[in-house]
Design an enzyme around this catalytic site. Structure first.
Site, PDB file in Angstrom:
ATOM      1  N   SER A  16      28.923  16.440  92.027  1.00  0.00           N
ATOM      2  CA  SER A  16      28.407  16.472  90.654  1.00  0.00           C
ATOM      3  C   SER A  16      28.971  15.266  89.895  1.00  0.00           C
ATOM      4  O   SER A  16      29.957  14.658  90.320  1.00  0.00           O
ATOM      5  CB  SER A  16      28.871  17.785  90.005  1.00  0.00           C
ATOM      6  OG  SER A  16      28.591  17.812  88.621  1.00  0.00           O
ATOM      7  N   TYR A 150      45.077  19.868  79.809  1.00  0.00           N
ATOM      8  CA  TYR A 150      44.274  18.877  80.547  1.00  0.00           C
ATOM      9  C   TYR A 150      44.874  17.479  80.394  1.00  0.00           C
ATOM     10  O   TYR A 150      45.071  16.748  81.377  1.00  0.00           O
ATOM     11  CB  TYR A 150      42.843  18.910  80.013  1.00  0.00           C
ATOM     12  CG  TYR A 150      41.928  17.827  80.544  1.00  0.00           C
ATOM     13  CD1 TYR A 150      41.364  17.924  81.811  1.00  0.00           C
ATOM     14  CD2 TYR A 150      41.623  16.707  79.769  1.00  0.00           C
ATOM     15  CE1 TYR A 150      40.523  16.933  82.294  1.00  0.00           C
ATOM     16  CE2 TYR A 150      40.775  15.714  80.243  1.00  0.00           C
ATOM     17  CZ  TYR A 150      40.230  15.835  81.498  1.00  0.00           C
ATOM     18  OH  TYR A 150      39.400  14.848  81.973  1.00  0.00           O
TER      19      TYR A 150
HETATM   20  N1  LIG Z   1      33.021  13.856  82.116  1.00  0.00           N
HETATM   21  C1  LIG Z   1      33.965  13.301  81.346  1.00  0.00           C
HETATM   22  O1  LIG Z   1      33.783  13.097  80.139  1.00  0.00           O
HETATM   23  C2  LIG Z   1      35.277  12.896  81.955  1.00  0.00           C
HETATM   24  C3  LIG Z   1      36.119  12.050  81.224  1.00  0.00           C
HETATM   25  C4  LIG Z   1      37.330  11.670  81.782  1.00  0.00           C
HETATM   26  C5  LIG Z   1      37.695  12.138  83.034  1.00  0.00           C
HETATM   27  N2  LIG Z   1      36.873  12.968  83.714  1.00  0.00           N
HETATM   28  C6  LIG Z   1      37.303  13.414  85.045  1.00  0.00           C
HETATM   29  O2  LIG Z   1      36.368  12.993  85.994  1.00  0.00           O
HETATM   30  C7  LIG Z   1      36.381  13.871  87.123  1.00  0.00           C
HETATM   31  C8  LIG Z   1      34.956  14.315  87.398  1.00  0.00           C
HETATM   32  O3  LIG Z   1      34.447  14.930  86.234  1.00  0.00           O
HETATM   33  P1  LIG Z   1      32.897  15.148  85.988  1.00  0.00           P
HETATM   34  O4  LIG Z   1      32.661  15.053  84.545  1.00  0.00           O
HETATM   35  O5  LIG Z   1      32.101  14.336  86.937  1.00  0.00           O
HETATM   36  O6  LIG Z   1      32.832  16.714  86.359  1.00  0.00           O
HETATM   37  P2  LIG Z   1      31.749  17.623  87.053  1.00  0.00           P
HETATM   38  O7  LIG Z   1      30.376  17.058  86.904  1.00  0.00           O
HETATM   39  O8  LIG Z   1      32.036  18.987  86.571  1.00  0.00           O
HETATM   40  O9  LIG Z   1      32.159  17.501  88.598  1.00  0.00           O
HETATM   41  C9  LIG Z   1      33.375  18.007  89.030  1.00  0.00           C
HETATM   42  C10 LIG Z   1      33.394  17.979  90.544  1.00  0.00           C
HETATM   43  O10 LIG Z   1      34.676  18.429  90.958  1.00  0.00           O
HETATM   44  C11 LIG Z   1      34.487  19.582  91.805  1.00  0.00           C
HETATM   45  N3  LIG Z   1      35.614  20.462  91.642  1.00  0.00           N
HETATM   46  C12 LIG Z   1      36.106  21.012  90.519  1.00  0.00           C
HETATM   47  N4  LIG Z   1      37.172  21.748  90.817  1.00  0.00           N
HETATM   48  C13 LIG Z   1      37.345  21.663  92.152  1.00  0.00           C
HETATM   49  C14 LIG Z   1      38.262  22.197  93.062  1.00  0.00           C
HETATM   50  N5  LIG Z   1      39.250  23.026  92.697  1.00  0.00           N
HETATM   51  N6  LIG Z   1      38.131  21.872  94.373  1.00  0.00           N
HETATM   52  C15 LIG Z   1      37.155  21.057  94.783  1.00  0.00           C
HETATM   53  N7  LIG Z   1      36.251  20.524  93.983  1.00  0.00           N
HETATM   54  C16 LIG Z   1      36.349  20.830  92.670  1.00  0.00           C
HETATM   55  C17 LIG Z   1      33.163  20.178  91.400  1.00  0.00           C
HETATM   56  O11 LIG Z   1      32.631  20.952  92.435  1.00  0.00           O
HETATM   57  P3  LIG Z   1      32.264  22.513  92.140  1.00  0.00           P
HETATM   58  O12 LIG Z   1      31.226  22.493  91.073  1.00  0.00           O
HETATM   59  O13 LIG Z   1      31.750  23.042  93.431  1.00  0.00           O
HETATM   60  O14 LIG Z   1      33.540  23.134  91.689  1.00  0.00           O
HETATM   61  C18 LIG Z   1      32.371  18.896  91.175  1.00  0.00           C
HETATM   62  O15 LIG Z   1      31.954  18.344  92.412  1.00  0.00           O
HETATM   63  C19 LIG Z   1      37.329  15.011  86.748  1.00  0.00           C
HETATM   64  O16 LIG Z   1      38.582  14.750  87.324  1.00  0.00           O
HETATM   65  C20 LIG Z   1      37.392  14.923  85.236  1.00  0.00           C
HETATM   66  O17 LIG Z   1      38.583  15.443  84.710  1.00  0.00           O
HETATM   67  C21 LIG Z   1      35.663  13.351  83.224  1.00  0.00           C
END
Ligand SMILES: NC(=O)c1ccc[n+]([C@@H]2O[C@H](COP(=O)([O-])OP(=O)(O)OC[C@H]3O[C@@H](n4cnc5c(N)ncnc54)[C@H](OP(=O)(O)O)[C@@H]3O)[C@@H](O)[C@H]2O)c1
Length: 283
Positions: A16, A150
């Site tokens: 995702s 977080y």
């Molecule tokens: N979006 C933002 O604004 C933002 C900003 C700064 C940093 N980040 C960081 O970027 C990273 C990705 O975020 P995103 O926004 O792309 O999130 P996302 O779309 O929710 O994707 C998260 C991914 O991590 C997986 N995941 C979550 N918990 C897990 C676990 N315990 N074990 C294995 N897989 C797990 C999910 O799979 P499942 O759905 O199967 O759990 C999914 O593939 C994260 O570390 C987040 O903190 C995001």
């Protein structure tokens, strides 16, 4: 021919958002990619979307047993790795006074302990000249409300990135982190629901110099740069202090890669210049 033909990458949380965008980009450029996630239905969908150059594996990023199993799977599918992108992460929104122990532990287990042990268990499979990229967040320095646990977990990840960069340096492995601002992946809506997400997003936009959310594809480009392209520096002699401090690097730095830390500031540089040059492990 693709730029990353013959290369192998592992992306945790690759089903995702940012992880999926990175998987698409690396595959488009010729790499083979293993992605992980927790949800079987999402993994099935991702197998369809990413095609034959992807392997999608169910693995909980907070579980050390799963990290061991993941290392075994990488060994059997790829033999070795060129890139480890430890990206899986979760967000929990709550006022500081209301955060309970279970939430705190969950956030730290996925965002800090998980990537730490994932790197520990997978690093032995990384080829010399390979790279680790971790996903932290701008929250690690910004003092944002409602995300105290977080933000702390991402600050821990930022700190460990710097230590791991030093520890893996003798093997010629670069360790860097991306620190995204708000990215349009739907993570907020999934975490706190549409109404609260809209309110939180409005606040983030107001404080964002770009006045828009980033796109996952933009972060994927930065990840690809740190994972592969940052290492392509033909005739680059390498930072002098690295080979001096780590004699075993003398032959390695003659090869075409750059290391994660920049050369030391010279005594004639001003303090701000020194600070800029010593904070090079996170972009
Ligand atoms: N979006 C933002 O604004 C933002 C900003 C700064 C940093 N980040 C960081 O970027 C990273 C990705 O975020 P995103 O926004 O792309 O999130 P996302 O779309 O929710 O994707 C998260 C991914 O991590 C997986 N995941 C979550 N918990 C897990 C676990 N315990 N074990 C294995 N897989 C797990 C999910 O799979 P499942 O759905 O199967 O759990 C999914 O593939 C994260 O570390 C987040 O903190 C995001």
């Amino acid at each position: 021919m693709g730029r990353y033909d013959g290369k192998a990458a592992l992306i945790t949380g690759g089903t995702s958002g940012i992880g999926l965008a990175a998987a698409r980009l690396l595959i488009e450029r010729g790499a083979r990619v293993m992605v992980t996630g927790r949800t079987e239905t999402t993994l099935d969908a991702v197998r369809e979307v990413l095609g034959d150059n992807a392997v999608a594996v169910q693995s909980d990023a907070s579980s050390l047993a799963d990290a061991d199993a993941l290392a075994d799977r990488v060994r059997s599918e790829f033999g070795a790795l060129d890139v480890l992108f430890a990206n899986a992460g979760i967000t929990r929104f709550a006022a500081f006074e209301t955060v309970d122990e279970a939430t705190y532990d969950e956030v730290f287990a996925v965002n800090a302990k998980g990537p730490y042990f994932t790197v520990q268990k997978l690093a032995p499979l990384l080829n010399a000249g390979g790279a680790v990229v971790l996903t932290t967040s701008v929250a690690n320095v910004k003092g944002m409300p409602m995300v105290s646990a977080y933000a702390a977990s991402k600050a821990a990840l930022r700190a460990m990135t710097r230590s791991l960069a030093r520890e893996l340096l003798p093997r010629g492995i670069r360790v860097n982190a991306v620190s995204p601002g708000p990215i349009d992946t739907g993570i907020l809506t999934r975490t706190i629901g549409p109404a609260a997400a809209a309110q939180a997003e409005a606040g983030m936009l107001a404080n964002n110099p770009m006045q828009r959310f980033g796109r996952p594809e933009e972060i994927a480009e930065a990840v690809a740069f740190l994972a592969f392209d940052a290492s392509i520096r033909p005739n680059h002699a390498g930072p002098p202090h690295c080979s001096a401090r780590y004699p075993e690097l003398r032959s390695a730095v003659a090869k075409p890669f750059i290391v994660s830390r920049m050369p030391r500031a010279t005594s004639s540089e001003s303090s701000p210049a020194r600070r800029r040059r010593s904070s090079s492990t996170c972009i």
